[in-house]
Design an enzyme around this catalytic site. Structure first.
Site, PDB file in Angstrom:
ATOM      1  N   ASN A 122       0.833  -1.200   0.000  1.00 55.39           N
ATOM      2  CA  ASN A 122       0.000   0.000   0.000  1.00 55.39           C
ATOM      3  C   ASN A 122       0.867   1.249   0.000  1.00 55.39           C
ATOM      4  O   ASN A 122       1.956   1.265   0.570  1.00 55.39           O
ATOM      5  CB  ASN A 122      -0.955   0.000   1.209  1.00 55.39           C
ATOM      6  N   PHE A 181      -1.627   8.231   4.231  1.00 56.01           N
ATOM      7  CA  PHE A 181      -2.367   8.866   5.329  1.00 56.01           C
ATOM      8  C   PHE A 181      -3.639   9.566   4.830  1.00 56.01           C
ATOM      9  O   PHE A 181      -3.934  10.701   5.199  1.00 56.01           O
ATOM     10  CB  PHE A 181      -1.502   9.899   6.064  1.00 56.01           C
ATOM     11  N   ASN A 194      -4.000   6.533  16.382  1.00 55.41           N
ATOM     12  CA  ASN A 194      -2.709   6.641  15.719  1.00 55.41           C
ATOM     13  C   ASN A 194      -2.598   8.000  15.024  1.00 55.41           C
ATOM     14  O   ASN A 194      -3.452   8.350  14.204  1.00 55.41           O
ATOM     15  CB  ASN A 194      -2.582   5.500  14.700  1.00 55.41           C
ATOM     16  N   ASN A 238       3.031   7.621  14.782  1.00 51.08           N
ATOM     17  CA  ASN A 238       3.513   6.942  13.576  1.00 51.08           C
ATOM     18  C   ASN A 238       4.652   7.737  12.944  1.00 51.08           C
ATOM     19  O   ASN A 238       4.434   8.791  12.343  1.00 51.08           O
ATOM     20  CB  ASN A 238       2.357   6.774  12.585  1.00 51.08           C
ATOM     21  N   SER A 291       5.707   5.102   8.588  1.00 51.99           N
ATOM     22  CA  SER A 291       5.085   4.827   7.295  1.00 51.99           C
ATOM     23  C   SER A 291       6.050   5.205   6.183  1.00 51.99           C
ATOM     24  O   SER A 291       6.643   6.282   6.212  1.00 51.99           O
ATOM     25  CB  SER A 291       3.794   5.621   7.138  1.00 51.99           C
ATOM     26  N   ASN A 297       5.111   5.937   3.256  1.00 52.45           N
ATOM     27  CA  ASN A 297       4.301   6.591   2.227  1.00 52.45           C
ATOM     28  C   ASN A 297       4.136   8.090   2.392  1.00 52.45           C
ATOM     29  O   ASN A 297       3.428   8.726   1.631  1.00 52.45           O
ATOM     30  CB  ASN A 297       2.925   5.918   2.169  1.00 52.45           C
ATOM     31  N   THR A 298       4.776   8.653   3.424  1.00 52.70           N
ATOM     32  CA  THR A 298       4.863  10.105   3.570  1.00 52.70           C
ATOM     33  C   THR A 298       6.325  10.485   3.421  1.00 52.70           C
ATOM     34  O   THR A 298       7.148  10.045   4.233  1.00 52.70           O
ATOM     35  CB  THR A 298       4.325  10.562   4.943  1.00 52.70           C
ATOM     36  N   LYS A 338       5.439   3.843  16.925  1.00 48.94           N
ATOM     37  CA  LYS A 338       5.458   2.751  15.952  1.00 48.94           C
ATOM     38  C   LYS A 338       6.680   2.864  15.054  1.00 48.94           C
ATOM     39  O   LYS A 338       6.908   3.912  14.447  1.00 48.94           O
ATOM     40  CB  LYS A 338       4.180   2.773  15.108  1.00 48.94           C
ATOM     41  N   THR A 341       5.960  -4.119  14.110  1.00 46.92           N
ATOM     42  CA  THR A 341       6.516  -3.091  13.238  1.00 46.92           C
ATOM     43  C   THR A 341       5.478  -2.627  12.225  1.00 46.92           C
ATOM     44  O   THR A 341       4.422  -3.242  12.075  1.00 46.92           O
ATOM     45  CB  THR A 341       7.718  -3.636  12.446  1.00 46.92           C
ATOM     46  N   ASN A 342       5.861  -1.574  11.515  1.00 42.72           N
ATOM     47  CA  ASN A 342       5.080  -1.091  10.384  1.00 42.72           C
ATOM     48  C   ASN A 342       5.404  -1.945   9.153  1.00 42.72           C
ATOM     49  O   ASN A 342       6.025  -3.002   9.258  1.00 42.72           O
ATOM     50  CB  ASN A 342       5.418   0.389  10.144  1.00 42.72           C
ATOM     51  N   GLY A 378       2.087  -8.418   5.432  1.00 43.99           N
ATOM     52  CA  GLY A 378       1.617  -9.782   5.269  1.00 43.99           C
ATOM     53  C   GLY A 378       2.702 -10.808   5.517  1.00 43.99           C
ATOM     54  O   GLY A 378       3.711 -10.542   6.182  1.00 43.99           O
TER      55      GLY A 378
END
Length: 357
Positions: free
Chosen positions: A128, A132, A157, A190, A193, A195-196, A235, A263-264, A286
């Site tokens: 993904n 956010f 979060n 957080n 991530s 993705n930021t 996290k 973990t993330n 996963g």
């Protein structure tokens, strides 16, 4: 289904028996559309008072004391699934002892362009790069207030807005802390991530120390004003090396952090090399993350000397995976991608396996 989840089908609750068919239908849809339909369906069933009969009786579970809170059971839902915090009651009905909503940023933001969510079915994985996407702090907090039936623990979060530069990130996290404080049982910060842009830079020991110090100072102020204490957990990513884990462990203990979530998602792709989606940007979650997240939990547990509780998350696809996270040093566990692939049967399996720990 993976080992540890399958059982005598005739003895399974209706929801667990229906899920393989439901999943096959959902997996024919775009992943993000299926996600929204699933949550909407759960909310509808809960509102019609049909969800509890479908779930049936859940395994007995002993409460767990962690971060000064009592968790009804040690199995939680990780942040990222209920991003808006509008499905807490329905998710709680599935057996989760705690639900972590978000990530929520101070201002609403749409996230990254679609497509931004990809299934890697052969690997029981997801990539993904949502970015956010969330309704913002005010609406997120209001959604939590609307939860009525959930008797478990609610984690909130928080993250920074994408357009907030790192040098001003502390301002966003302080806003998040203040906004979440009245409704959260604990607040998850957080920093991990992928993705930021630049967010993971905040995981360096110096940056993390400065941020945690500011949050702890505000925490004391809010506790004095409100008369209640809300613990803070941080996290982290699974892609930290041992030196970074060692340095961060020192920071966490020095600054008095209450909890760690490990973990993330990972940016590593070795486990899914050759898959058509392997080159997609974003965080991988996963089954490919199972072993690495357990290793990170064990490393943090060793460096922390058991002085800081760890919430173990990452690649829990079976009840045995959850048990191994606890054996590595986790006090609680969270699921996400495994829940997508196996439904509420995974929650039941985790509860059964953790009864034996």
């Amino acid at each position: 289904m993976s080992a540890g989840i399958d059982a005598n089908p005739s003895g399974l609750p209706m929801l667990d028996r229906l899920y393989p068919l439901t999943r096959s239908l959902l997996f024919r849809l775009d992943a993000e559309r299926a996600h929204h339909l699933s949550l909407s369906g759960l909310r509808t069933l809960e509102n019609l008072e049909m969800l509890a009969p479908l779930v049936g009786e859940l395994p007995d579970a002993a409460p767990v004391q962690c971060m000064g809170l009592e968790f009804p059971n040690p199995v939680g839902l990780a942040a990222g699934l209920d991003k808006e915090g509008n499905t807490i009651d329905a998710l709680g009905r599935l057996g989760f002892g705690f639900v972590e909503i978000g990530t929520i940023t101070p201002r609403p933001q749409p996230g990254n362009p679609s497509p931004r969510l990809f299934r890697l079915k052969d690997h029981e994985a997801i990539i993904n790069r949502m970015g956010f996407n969330n309704p913002g702090l005010e609406e997120g907090a209001e959604n939590v207030r609307r939860a009525k039936s959930f008797k478990g623990v609610i984690g909130f979060n928080i993250g920074k807005n994408k357009d907030t530069p790192n040098e001003r990130a502390v301002e966003d996290y302080l806003l998040g802390l203040r906004g979440a404080w009245p409704v959260a049982d604990y607040i998850a910060v957080n920093l991990s991530s992928p993705n930021t842009p630049g967010l993971r830079d905040l995981q360096s020991a110096d940056n993390a120390s400065a941020l945690i110090a500011a949050l702890k100072q505000e925490q004391m102020k809010l506790a004095h004003e409100s008369g209640r204490w809300v613990p803070i957990a941080l996290k982290v990513a699974p892609d930290l090396d041992d030196l970074a884990i060692k340095d961060l462990s020192k920071v966490f203990l020095q600054e008095g952090l209450e909890g760690l979530i490990a973990t993330n998602t990972t940016i590593e792709r070795a486990a899914v090399t050759g898959h058509s989606h392997a080159s997609e940007a974003g965080g991988l979650s996963g089954a490919p993350l199972t072993s690495r997240s357990t290793e990170v939990i064990a490393a943090f547990h060793s460096h922390l000397g058991g002085k800081l509780p760890i919430i173990g998350v990452g690649g829990i696809m079976t009840g045995q995976d959850a048990r191994e996270k606890v054996a590595a040093g986790a006090t609680l566990v969270q699921v996400y991608t495994g829940f997508i692939y196996h439904g509420s049967a995974l929650v039941r399996s985790c509860l059964e396996h953790l009864k034996k720990v």
